[in-house]
Motif scaffolding. Structure first.
Motif, short mmCIF file in Angstrom:
data_model
loop_
_atom_site.label_atom_id
_atom_site.label_comp_id
_atom_site.label_asym_id
_atom_site.label_seq_id
_atom_site.Cartn_x
_atom_site.Cartn_y
_atom_site.Cartn_z
N LEU A 112 -5.86 6.72 -2.14
CA LEU A 112 -5.57 6.24 -3.49
C LEU A 112 -6.65 6.69 -4.47
O LEU A 112 -6.35 7.08 -5.59
CB LEU A 112 -5.51 4.72 -3.50
CG LEU A 112 -4.18 4.07 -3.14
CD1 LEU A 112 -4.31 2.56 -3.20
CD2 LEU A 112 -3.10 4.53 -4.09
N LEU A 141 2.27 1.81 -3.45
CA LEU A 141 1.24 2.29 -4.37
C LEU A 141 0.97 3.77 -4.16
O LEU A 141 0.74 4.52 -5.10
CB LEU A 141 -0.07 1.53 -4.13
CG LEU A 141 -0.21 0.13 -4.70
CD1 LEU A 141 -1.58 -0.41 -4.40
CD2 LEU A 141 0.03 0.12 -6.19
N ARG A 142 1.01 4.18 -2.89
CA ARG A 142 0.62 5.54 -2.61
C ARG A 142 1.76 6.53 -2.79
O ARG A 142 1.58 7.59 -3.35
CB ARG A 142 0.11 5.60 -1.17
CG ARG A 142 -0.45 6.95 -0.83
CD ARG A 142 -1.43 6.85 0.28
NE ARG A 142 -1.53 8.12 0.97
CZ ARG A 142 -1.95 8.24 2.21
NH1 ARG A 142 -2.27 7.15 2.89
NH2 ARG A 142 -2.03 9.41 2.77
N ILE A 174 0.83 -1.21 0.00
CA ILE A 174 0.00 0.00 0.00
C ILE A 174 0.86 1.26 0.00
O ILE A 174 0.58 2.23 -0.71
CB ILE A 174 -0.94 -0.04 1.20
CG1 ILE A 174 -1.97 -1.13 0.95
CG2 ILE A 174 -1.62 1.30 1.39
CD1 ILE A 174 -3.03 -1.22 1.95
N ALA A 216 -4.25 -2.69 -3.90
CA ALA A 216 -4.29 -2.16 -2.53
C ALA A 216 -5.10 -3.08 -1.64
O ALA A 216 -4.75 -3.30 -0.47
CB ALA A 216 -4.89 -0.76 -2.54
N PHE A 237 -6.47 3.71 3.72
CA PHE A 237 -5.78 3.09 2.59
C PHE A 237 -6.44 3.32 1.23
O PHE A 237 -5.76 3.60 0.26
CB PHE A 237 -5.62 1.59 2.83
CG PHE A 237 -4.88 1.27 4.09
CD1 PHE A 237 -3.59 1.74 4.28
CD2 PHE A 237 -5.48 0.56 5.10
CE1 PHE A 237 -2.90 1.47 5.44
CE2 PHE A 237 -4.81 0.27 6.27
CZ PHE A 237 -3.52 0.74 6.45
N TYR A 238 -7.76 3.17 1.17
CA TYR A 238 -8.38 3.25 -0.15
C TYR A 238 -8.64 4.70 -0.56
O TYR A 238 -8.41 5.08 -1.70
CB TYR A 238 -9.69 2.47 -0.18
CG TYR A 238 -9.53 1.00 0.06
CD1 TYR A 238 -8.63 0.25 -0.67
CD2 TYR A 238 -10.29 0.35 1.02
CE1 TYR A 238 -8.48 -1.11 -0.45
CE2 TYR A 238 -10.15 -1.02 1.25
CZ TYR A 238 -9.25 -1.74 0.51
OH TYR A 238 -9.11 -3.08 0.73
#
Lengths: 422, 340, 238
Positions: free
Chosen positions: B110, A406-407, A403, B123, B106-107
């Motif tokens: 993004l 990705l971020r 995560i 993710a 987390f989501y």
């Protein structure tokens, strides 16, 4: 790549220092083992990089492709099992094969019978009945054959052919499996590929684990033949160095071929498809076909790397394949290293694998001391399975890393270079 | 056991065995899949990605219920229901809160970057691994029992034999029915429920109509999280609480969702039941049903000891085959046309 | 007093700007029409003023308040409604539910408004329980406009309301637009059928290349030979 920039040099230099430290700390034999395993995973990472980095295809079932390739290698390279070949096993298996061929042919004919005037609905019903009958007959032919084989000769054994051929066949097994999955899901939303690969990986594992007659299941098969002299013949350090030479050579060959591929018109088209699917489609590229090529090629390389990894371990253990070690670890290698950059994939593979192996003693150390401290302070006894639990911390960290990357670094540590090829 | 009349001609043993092994078992596991798939399909409908962490949300919910049960073991006896069931609403609420927290942490960040859908899928794999790691870190890997007292077992007499259903199974069926009715009323009658359907139907137009995305997203996670917790708790009560449920439950749930058509809660429910029944039918040993025919069959027909479409160890193949079949022939699900 | 004033608005998607200085002003209860060639920024202007893409320069003042880059939901509350050109209904929801969604931010009882929409668009009354996705193109457009009117907006933004409709429905939609305007709602619409649209417009804006090329009353634009030559296909007919 025409010039290597400062960032790449720094990161690779840093990696070399870390590798050297591991050698000093844990000894040469350990360091070499780690390097060999990392190099095998680097091959796997190169394969995954083709899929994710270059084609934008997310493969969530690397484990399954590694496992099927390892099985292929075992089947080809493991010595012949004379007891099996002299028993009635081959005959029984042959009978099953015959049933499948005949039943399959009938099913195929029926599925096309509408061309000869059979109504469509009737055709569908007939096809389903034929397929189900074939399936049940083959299944009931297999059950006694499997029982007899397991009883008399353990399992079917291998073909005793060279290891390199085994690796190649292993890669082909993975590629064929990929072709089926790709055919079904590549035209659909990207999520479906993730689900299908995840599912097929679990199925491959379940199959290898339970088909005792073919794989010895949980009894495992060892020792797998090695392509280089083994440790008992020439000692650990020499054997591992020799193996490392083999895998390093493979990495170089694959790397060079891929780099040349990307520079070619084919590679340019692939990038075009990934970056702008609609435009590529608009100029008449068969996007799904190209993607299928990438997916199959990627899994071929994944399979070869996986086969090399399992061969090095010397044991074929179907329960040893796990999504954490064989799917998500490789995924991290690619996204952290820099998706779309082959050098990044290799770099990521080495770095992540070193951290992963080193984190095992580190996690155990931390948890043991933490538990002791808690016991002293609060008089709470640690659970008996503390070591197993401590290792779960690493699963958590892998998830968190995915995560965070990705971020905060979606392009990875060594991002893909936007190069203009003349 | 003496039977009179036509019943004596019926293979009662076998029929009851069939009911117990296929009808009841299929209904039970199908209900679990349905509860899981509803949450998954709502999340996909609203947020447009497959949340692979959903299976672990179920496990997490079950573990929270387990902890609550251990904290107040006597609670159930006071009400006359299993403690784990009594604390389930609390576990559902806590899981729902955690789910919202996961989204926020987390989501959501993004989503703000307008990523490709697959980025959110990856993710969700990250979240899945984090949950998996944490659950096993805290509670270890051994299976646990959710029951403080022995399970009640109900025997429904049927033509001299018993159809057996346990207390958690009965509760599971009741909860599933209640959840479906409640969800239906919520989606068709309430303002927020309609807004959810609107957002799933046409997200841009929903925004233009002034529907707050944040609120709908929050509601979606609350429903998904609490239903996941309920499904996980009830499943754990029925069998045992295992931390490695993850993939084994995820694949059937995803299959159920895709069978039903993505974003369609009623489809997910039917899909869940369909996958559940297919699983039990596929692993059922049909030989047992054929056994009463044996005296009437010519000698050259030999009844094998086991005729099952799929050996039990390959159970996971069943939802996968359903999934693949639907993807090949009906990628939009088998209930085409109706969304929500 | 003007209900809407866009001053020198620049906006675009990410990289290059599509709007390079758009100015528009219309009074309350007026019909404004935006015409111009493809890619001139007509629809983009509507999206920019509705907060669907970021305005990088310039300002939007609506009903006396600066609403540059305001959130759509706040604009809806403030009395601005938008009917996009495509995907402008909730296809799986019934006609009635579509109208209800239009009133989502209202807290009061709005049933009389649904009744009013059925009076505006009689064909919808019988179909109120049908999913909007099953309706014909013209009826879908009625649902879309009805949804937007449920907030009783001060200004209604219409993006090519007659695109793809048969001439019969086209006329009907224009009639409705006039009727809605007569009931006190200001209208700002983008139209391909420039001639018909300008004929009912109080204000007309001819955009080209992301900026105003002509701004005048509807009738004046129709009479302007230069406009007729470049944008209306052929000389002025009056």
């Amino acid at each position: 790549m025409k010039s290597i920039d400062l960032r790449t040099i720094t990161l690779l230099g840093g990696l070399a220092v870390i590798v050297a430290l591991v050698f000093i700390w844990q000894g040469n034999a350990y360091g070499l083992r780690m390097l060999v395993e990392a190099s095998c995973l680097a091959i796997v990472a190169l394969g995954l990089n083709i899929q994710w980095g270059y084609a934008g295809l997310f493969n969530a079932g690397v484990m399954g492709f590694i496992a099927i390739a390892a099985f292929g290698t075992m089947l080809i390279s493991y010595p012949l099992n004379p007891v099996f070949w002299q028993s009635e096993g081959p005959g029984l298996l042959g009978r099953m094969g015959l049933i499948i061929i005949i039943g399959g042919a009938i099913t195929l004919l029926l599925s096309r019978s509408n061309r000869y005037g059979v109504p469509k609905k009737l055709r569908t019903v007939l096809t389903i009945i034929a397929a189900a009958t074939t399936y049940l007959m083959a299944e009931s032919a297999l059950a006694p054959a499997a029982a007899i084989i397991e009883q008399n000769s353990g399992f079917v054994g291998g073909f005793g052919l060279p290891v390199w051929l085994g690796w190649l066949v292993g890669g082909l097994f993975a590629a064929v499996l990929a072709w089926f999955i790709g055919r079904i899901t590549l035209g659909l939303r990207s999520d479906y590929l993730a689900i299908a690969t995840l599912g097929i990986a679990e199925i491959v594992r379940a199959f290898l684990k339970n088909a005792d007659w073919l794989t010895r299941g949980t009894l495992t098969v060892s020792p797998l033949p090695s392509p280089v002299p083994t440790a008992t013949e020439i000692g650990f350090i020499a054997a591992r160095s020799a193996y490392l030479c083999v895998t390093a050579a493979m990495i170089v060959v694959i790397f060079v071929l891929l780099q040349r591929g990307w520079a070619s018109p084919w590679g340019r088209m692939m990038r075009a498809i990934r970056d702008n699917e609609l435009a590529a489609e608009a100029v008449g590229k068969d996007v799904n076909r190209r993607r299928l090529e990438m997916f199959v090629l990627g899994n071929f390389i994944v399979g070869i790397g996986g086969a090399a990894l399992v061969t090095f371990g010397g044991i074929f253990d179907p329960s040893g394949f796990s999504p954490i070690n064989h799917t998500f670890l490789v995924l991290i290698m690619v996204v952290l290293g820099g998706s779309g950059n082959n050098l990044g994939a290799i770099f990521g593979a080495l770095l992540v694998y070193i951290i992963w192996t080193m984190s095992e003693p580190a996690a155990l150390f931390l948890f043991q001391h933490g538990a002791n401290l808690i016991q002293q302070l609060f008089d709470i006894a640690p659970p008996a399975d503390l070591p197993t639990r401590a290792l779960q911390m690493r699963v958590f960290v892998i998830g968190l890393t995915i995560i965070l990357v990705l971020r905060f670094a979606p392009k990875g540590l060594l991002p893909e270079k936007v190069t203009k090829y003349e | 056991m003496e039977q009179v009349g036509f019943l004596s001609a019926m293979p009662i043993n076998e029929i009851v065995f069939f009911i117990n092994k296929v009808v009841v078992a299929g209904l039970i596991i199908g209900s679990v899949y349905a509860l899981g798939a509803v949450g998954l399909t709502l999340v996909w409908g609203i947020l447009r990605f497959a949340n692979f962490a959903h299976g672990d949300l179920m496990t997490l919910g079950a573990f929270i219920a387990f902890v609550l049960t251990m904290v107040m073991p006597g609670l159930g006896a006071a009400v006359g229901l299993p403690t784990a069931f009594v604390v389930m609403p609390i576990a559902m609420a806590i899981t729902a809160l955690i789910t919202i927290g996961l989204d926020k942490a987390f989501y959501q960040p993004l989503r703000k970057t307008n990523p490709k859908p697959i980025t959110l899928v990856i993710a969700s794999f990250g979240v899945m691994l984090m949950l998996q790691g944490l659950i096993r870190l805290i509670w270890g890997t051994a299976p646990r029992n959710m029951y403080v007292t022995p399970k009640e077992i109900y025997r429904i007499p049927f033509a001299g034999k018993d159809i057996i259903i346990t207390e958690p199974q009965l509760l599971l069926i009741v909860v599933t029915v209640v959840a479906i009715v409640a969800l239906h009323l919520f989606l068709t009658r309430s303002r927020t429920g309609k807004a959810m359907r609107a957002m799933s139907d046409n997200a841009d137009l929903a925004r233009i109509s002034g529907i707050s995305t944040d609120k709908v997203v929050r509601t979606t996670w609350i429903i998904a999280g609490s239903l996941a917790a309920a499904a996980g708790t009830l499943l754990a009560m029925d069998v045992s609480l295992k931390p490695d449920l993850s993939f084994n439950i995820l694949i059937p749930i995803v299959a159920a969702m895709i069978v039903g058509g993505i974003g369609q809660p009623y489809g997910a429910i039917s899909g869940g039941l369909l996958v559940g029944f297919t699983e039990t039918v596929a692993v059922f040993n049909w030989s047992i049903l054929l056994r009463p025919l044996k005296p009437h069959l010519p000698d050259w027909i030999e009844l094998p000891a086991s005729i099952a479409f799929v050996p039990t160890e390959y159970k996971i193949v069943v939802p996968f085959v359903i999934l693949v079949a639907v993807l090949i022939w009906r990628p939009n699900g088998i209930f085409k046309g109706k969304v929500l | 007093m003007s209900i809407l004033k866009m001053t020198d608005v620049h906006a675009g998607y990410g990289g290059a700007n599509i709007l390079n200085g758009v100015n528009m002003e219309i009074g309350a209860h007026e019909i404004g029409v935006i015409v111009g060639p493809n890619g001139a920024g007509k629809s983009t202007s509507l999206k920019a003023l509705f907060g669907l893409l970021t305005v990088s320069e310039g300002s939007v003042v609506f009903d006396g308040k600066d609403v540059t880059n305001a959130k759509p939901e706040n604009l809806v509350r403030g009395g601005l409604s938008f009917v996009p050109q495509e995907f402008n209904v909730f296809p799986a929801m019934t006609v009635r539910e579509n109208l209800e969604m239009g009133a989502y931010v209202r807290k009061d009882d709005y049933r009389h408004l649904i009744e009013k929409m059925f009076e505006y668009f009689p064909p919808l009354r019988d179909k109120q329980k049908q999913p909007a996705g099953e309706l014909s193109g013209g009826q879908r457009q009625m649902v879309a406009i009805g949804r937007a009117l449920m907030m009783e907006p001060k200004l209604l933004l219409l993006d090519e309301p007659t695109a793809g409709l048969s001439p019969r429905y086209m006329g009907e939609i224009f009639e409705r637009v006039i009727a809605i305007n007569a009931s006190g709602v200001g209208i700002l619409m983008v139209e391909q059928n420039a001639r018909q649209a300008l004929a009912i417009a109080h204000k007309g804006f001819v955009l080209a290349g992301g900026r105003n090329s002509f701004t005048d009353t509807g009738q004046a634009l129709l009479d302007n030979p230069e406009v007729a030559e470049s944008f209306l296909g052929g000389g002025a007919k009056h």
